[in-house]
Design a protein around this motif. Structure first.
Motif, PDB file in Angstrom:
ATOM      1  N   TYR A  64      10.835   1.634  -6.736  1.00  0.00           N
ATOM      2  CA  TYR A  64      11.297   1.795  -5.354  1.00  0.00           C
ATOM      3  C   TYR A  64      10.740   3.047  -4.679  1.00  0.00           C
ATOM      4  N   SER A  65       9.502   3.353  -4.994  1.00  0.00           N
ATOM      5  CA  SER A  65       8.859   4.517  -4.399  1.00  0.00           C
ATOM      6  C   SER A  65       8.223   4.138  -3.059  1.00  0.00           C
ATOM      7  N   GLY A  66       8.296   5.046  -2.102  1.00  0.00           N
ATOM      8  CA  GLY A  66       7.671   4.816  -0.809  1.00  0.00           C
ATOM      9  C   GLY A  66       6.278   5.399  -0.708  1.00  0.00           C
ATOM     10  N   ASP A  67       5.771   5.965  -1.804  1.00  0.00           N
ATOM     11  CA  ASP A  67       4.433   6.555  -1.780  1.00  0.00           C
ATOM     12  C   ASP A  67       3.373   5.459  -1.683  1.00  0.00           C
ATOM     13  N   THR A  68       2.537   5.541  -0.678  1.00  0.00           N
ATOM     14  CA  THR A  68       1.513   4.515  -0.466  1.00  0.00           C
ATOM     15  C   THR A  68       0.352   4.709  -1.435  1.00  0.00           C
ATOM     16  N   ILE A  69      -0.103   3.606  -1.999  1.00  0.00           N
ATOM     17  CA  ILE A  69      -1.276   3.618  -2.876  1.00  0.00           C
ATOM     18  C   ILE A  69      -2.489   3.224  -2.037  1.00  0.00           C
ATOM     19  N   PHE A  70      -3.418   4.144  -1.857  1.00  0.00           N
ATOM     20  CA  PHE A  70      -4.539   3.946  -0.948  1.00  0.00           C
ATOM     21  C   PHE A  70      -5.750   3.388  -1.706  1.00  0.00           C
ATOM     22  N   ILE A  71      -5.814   2.095  -1.762  1.00  0.00           N
ATOM     23  CA  ILE A  71      -6.988   1.422  -2.325  1.00  0.00           C
ATOM     24  C   ILE A  71      -7.480   0.446  -1.260  1.00  0.00           C
ATOM     25  N   GLU A  72      -8.567   0.752  -0.657  1.00  0.00           N
ATOM     26  CA  GLU A  72      -9.057  -0.058   0.455  1.00  0.00           C
ATOM     27  C   GLU A  72      -9.689  -1.358  -0.034  1.00  0.00           C
ATOM     28  N   ASN A  73      -9.562  -2.393   0.804  1.00  0.00           N
ATOM     29  CA  ASN A  73     -10.173  -3.704   0.533  1.00  0.00           C
ATOM     30  C   ASN A  73      -9.779  -4.250  -0.847  1.00  0.00           C
ATOM     31  N   ALA A  74      -8.519  -4.112  -1.167  1.00  0.00           N
ATOM     32  CA  ALA A  74      -8.050  -4.509  -2.500  1.00  0.00           C
ATOM     33  C   ALA A  74      -7.274  -5.816  -2.444  1.00  0.00           C
ATOM     34  N   ILE A  75      -7.164  -6.439  -3.619  1.00  0.00           N
ATOM     35  CA  ILE A  75      -6.307  -7.612  -3.811  1.00  0.00           C
ATOM     36  C   ILE A  75      -5.284  -7.259  -4.876  1.00  0.00           C
ATOM     37  N   LEU A  76      -4.012  -7.379  -4.537  1.00  0.00           N
ATOM     38  CA  LEU A  76      -2.926  -7.069  -5.471  1.00  0.00           C
ATOM     39  C   LEU A  76      -2.509  -8.338  -6.196  1.00  0.00           C
ATOM     40  N   PHE A  77      -2.561  -8.314  -7.524  1.00  0.00           N
ATOM     41  CA  PHE A  77      -2.175  -9.454  -8.363  1.00  0.00           C
ATOM     42  C   PHE A  77      -0.824  -9.115  -8.969  1.00  0.00           C
ATOM     43  N   ALA A  78       0.242  -9.813  -8.515  1.00  0.00           N
ATOM     44  CA  ALA A  78       1.606  -9.376  -8.801  1.00  0.00           C
ATOM     45  C   ALA A  78       2.517 -10.547  -9.152  1.00  0.00           C
ATOM     46  N   PRO A  79       3.579 -10.302  -9.936  1.00  0.00           N
ATOM     47  CA  PRO A  79       4.552 -11.355 -10.231  1.00  0.00           C
ATOM     48  C   PRO A  79       5.401 -11.671  -9.017  1.00  0.00           C
ATOM     49  N   VAL A  80       5.580 -12.945  -8.715  1.00  0.00           N
ATOM     50  CA  VAL A  80       6.260 -13.346  -7.489  1.00  0.00           C
ATOM     51  C   VAL A  80       7.729 -12.935  -7.480  1.00  0.00           C
ATOM     52  N   TYR A  81       8.345 -12.813  -8.637  1.00  0.00           N
ATOM     53  CA  TYR A  81       9.777 -12.536  -8.690  1.00  0.00           C
ATOM     54  C   TYR A  81      10.122 -11.060  -8.521  1.00  0.00           C
ATOM     55  N   MET A  82       9.101 -10.185  -8.445  1.00  0.00           N
ATOM     56  CA  MET A  82       9.361  -8.752  -8.310  1.00  0.00           C
ATOM     57  C   MET A  82       9.074  -8.244  -6.903  1.00  0.00           C
ATOM     58  N   LEU A  83       9.253  -9.109  -5.942  1.00  0.00           N
ATOM     59  CA  LEU A  83       9.058  -8.758  -4.539  1.00  0.00           C
ATOM     60  C   LEU A  83       9.910  -7.559  -4.125  1.00  0.00           C
ATOM     61  N   HIS A  84      11.081  -7.425  -4.713  1.00  0.00           N
ATOM     62  CA  HIS A  84      12.023  -6.369  -4.329  1.00  0.00           C
ATOM     63  C   HIS A  84      11.572  -4.967  -4.730  1.00  0.00           C
ATOM     64  N   ASN A  85      10.569  -4.855  -5.594  1.00  0.00           N
ATOM     65  CA  ASN A  85      10.212  -3.553  -6.163  1.00  0.00           C
ATOM     66  C   ASN A  85       8.701  -3.342  -6.166  1.00  0.00           C
ATOM     67  N   MET A  86       8.016  -3.971  -5.222  1.00  0.00           N
ATOM     68  CA  MET A  86       6.559  -3.891  -5.210  1.00  0.00           C
ATOM     69  C   MET A  86       6.067  -2.504  -4.820  1.00  0.00           C
ATOM     70  N   PRO A  87       4.871  -2.133  -5.296  1.00  0.00           N
ATOM     71  CA  PRO A  87       4.300  -0.854  -4.871  1.00  0.00           C
ATOM     72  C   PRO A  87       3.927  -0.915  -3.396  1.00  0.00           C
ATOM     73  N   CYS A  88       3.925   0.211  -2.745  1.00  0.00           N
ATOM     74  CA  CYS A  88       3.581   0.270  -1.319  1.00  0.00           C
ATOM     75  C   CYS A  88       2.064   0.408  -1.188  1.00  0.00           C
ATOM     76  N   MET A  89       1.421  -0.654  -0.702  1.00  0.00           N
ATOM     77  CA  MET A  89      -0.030  -0.694  -0.573  1.00  0.00           C
ATOM     78  C   MET A  89      -0.439  -0.574   0.898  1.00  0.00           C
ATOM     79  N   LEU A  90      -1.724  -0.418   1.146  1.00  0.00           N
ATOM     80  CA  LEU A  90      -2.223  -0.484   2.510  1.00  0.00           C
ATOM     81  C   LEU A  90      -1.888  -1.852   3.091  1.00  0.00           C
ATOM     82  N   MET A  91      -1.568  -1.887   4.383  1.00  0.00           N
ATOM     83  CA  MET A  91      -1.033  -3.109   4.974  1.00  0.00           C
ATOM     84  C   MET A  91      -2.021  -4.273   4.985  1.00  0.00           C
TER      85      MET A  91
END
Length: 426
Positions: A64-91
């Motif tokens: 539950y961190s609000g620190d943004t992870i700055f990786i430009e032009n990225a694709i995040l591969f993530a488990p669908v059930y962990m939407l509530h706790n995802m890392p904060c990425m570039l929009m």
């Protein structure tokens, strides 16, 4: 310009998930067209896996961190059930979800406090953006049923590295059946273990050793079965790596498992059986030889195994195949062939590379859903108190009621607590 893929699955526990993702991350990193990142806890289990991760950039994760992870032009591969706790990425980060468990959507619904309509609304967003892949056909089918969306059959199957070791050709002991059950003793697996024990109790012509390979918080449920006359439980504890290979090769004739654990036996040419999955107690004498499965599926639910045309065998059939008809080597080689052809890391990575380009879901879309639901759930916790008074002669209070969004309280004469009725939250 290199494509940037970010794997995200923070987990401190031993399990198939970190192996599944880290193996693919390492394999993709060998391709110079990709730059690979992996987000995990600083003490996450991926850091303990013995594999060369020198080409991967690890990023420490905090819940539950609000620190943004700055990786430009990225694709995040993530488990669908962990939407509530995802890392904060570039929009503008692209998102591709993976679904690897029958309970992915129920857990997503619980974590996000979605009602059925909200769940389907979110999954429709994922569907329209072609943003979900599955580890096999069973999970694809379960997802489509719960989401009411017709997702494409995009499989990134679970996989396992090739092994140099091989199971013994001959059976371990002519006088005793030695079977293994590999997997954590947790809620979604413990009843499968108990079901096997119940099936073993019915076999009269053999004494049976059941090697329980794994630990978990549901282990106490096995205590009633620890003193059976012809069935002996052997607790091997948590065994991994080469120690696991040696144990399976030298102590086990037949492996019962689900998921990646089933492939551990197949990669050793050990007869391997897929066991049904359930969150509730069950009795079902139906199992699947690893090589008889379909759609990359190494884990079937009870209803799926009962209704699927896939070939099943009984527990007694399996025991007879190995100990009466002496087919241990023959069946083991079929399992090895299936595992090598269908569940190699290379096969999974080739599929994933194709699907990465298909998703059009952006992190901004996902973030908007999360924020809207967060504020809605927060609002539900506030007590909006509405007081009502029931009086006689205009000034003597007989009954006072206090309404909130969670309960209604009744007070006799306005101050004596009489009754409280809670509302069930949706």
């Amino acid at each position: 310009m290199k494509k940037k893929i970010v794997f995200w699955f923070p987990d401190r526990r031993i399990g198939g998930g970190p192996f599944y993702l880290l193996r693919m991350a390492v394999e993709i990193a060998k391709d110079d067209n990709y730059e690979v990142f992996y987000i995990d806890y600083v003490d996450g289990y991926t850091h303990k896996i013995d594999i060369d991760t020198s080409k991967i950039t690890f990023i420490d994760f905090k819940d539950y961190s609000g620190d943004t992870i700055f990786i430009e032009n990225a694709i995040l591969f993530a488990p669908v059930y962990m939407l509530h706790n995802m890392p904060c990425m570039l929009m503008d980060t692209k998102v591709l979800f993976f679904n690897w468990h029958h309970e992915c959507l129920p857990v997503l619904q619980a974590n996000m406090q979605f009602n059925d309509l909200e769940l389907r609304h979110f999954m429709n967003l994922v569907y329209k953006n072609d943003a979900q892949v599955f580890c096999d056909m069973a999970h694809w089918a379960e997802n489509n049923k719960l989401s009411c969306c017709n997702f494409s059959k995009k499989y990134v199957p679970v996989h396992i590295n090739k092994k140099d070791s091989r199971a013994k050709i001959n059976i371990i002991n002519e006088n005793v059946v030695n079977i293994g059950i590999l997997g954590r003793l947790v809620t979604d697996k413990i009843y499968a273990v108990i079901n096997i024990i119940e099936c073993a109790k019915k076999i009269q012509k053999y004494s049976i050793n059941i090697h329980i390979i794994g630990e978990g918080d549901q282990k106490n449920k096995l205590k009633p079965y620890e003193n059976l006359p012809k069935v002996r439980l052997i607790y091997a504890g948590t065994v991994t790596g080469e120690d696991l290979d040696n144990y399976l090769c030298n102590e086990i004739d037949i492996l019962f498992a689900m998921g990646i654990s089933a492939l551990e036996g197949g990669a050793l040419a050990l007869p391997s059986i897929i066991i049904p999955y359930s969150l509730k107690p069950y009795l079902l004498d139906k199992f699947i030889y690893l090589y008889d499965t379909s759609g990359y599926c190494v884990g079937w639910s009870i209803s799926q195994i009962q209704n699927s045309p896939v070939k099943t065998v009984t527990f007694e059939d399996i025991i007879n195949d190995i100990y009466l008809f002496k087919k241990k080597h023959e069946i083991g080689m079929k399992c090895l062939k299936y595992t090598s052809e269908k569940h190699s890391v290379g096969n999974s990575v080739n599929n994933l590379k194709k699907y990465l380009d298909d998703t059009s879901l952006q992190f901004s879309d996902v973030y908007k859903v999360y924020r809207n639901q967060y504020y809605f759930n927060q609002r539900k916790h506030f007590d909006i108190r509405i007081k009502s008074y029931y009086k006689i002669f205009y000034f003597i209070t007989i009954l006072k009621t206090v309404h909130t969004d969670r309960y209604i309280k009744f007070y006799l004469f306005g101050f004596i607590p009489l009754l409280k009725i809670k509302y069930k939250r949706s």
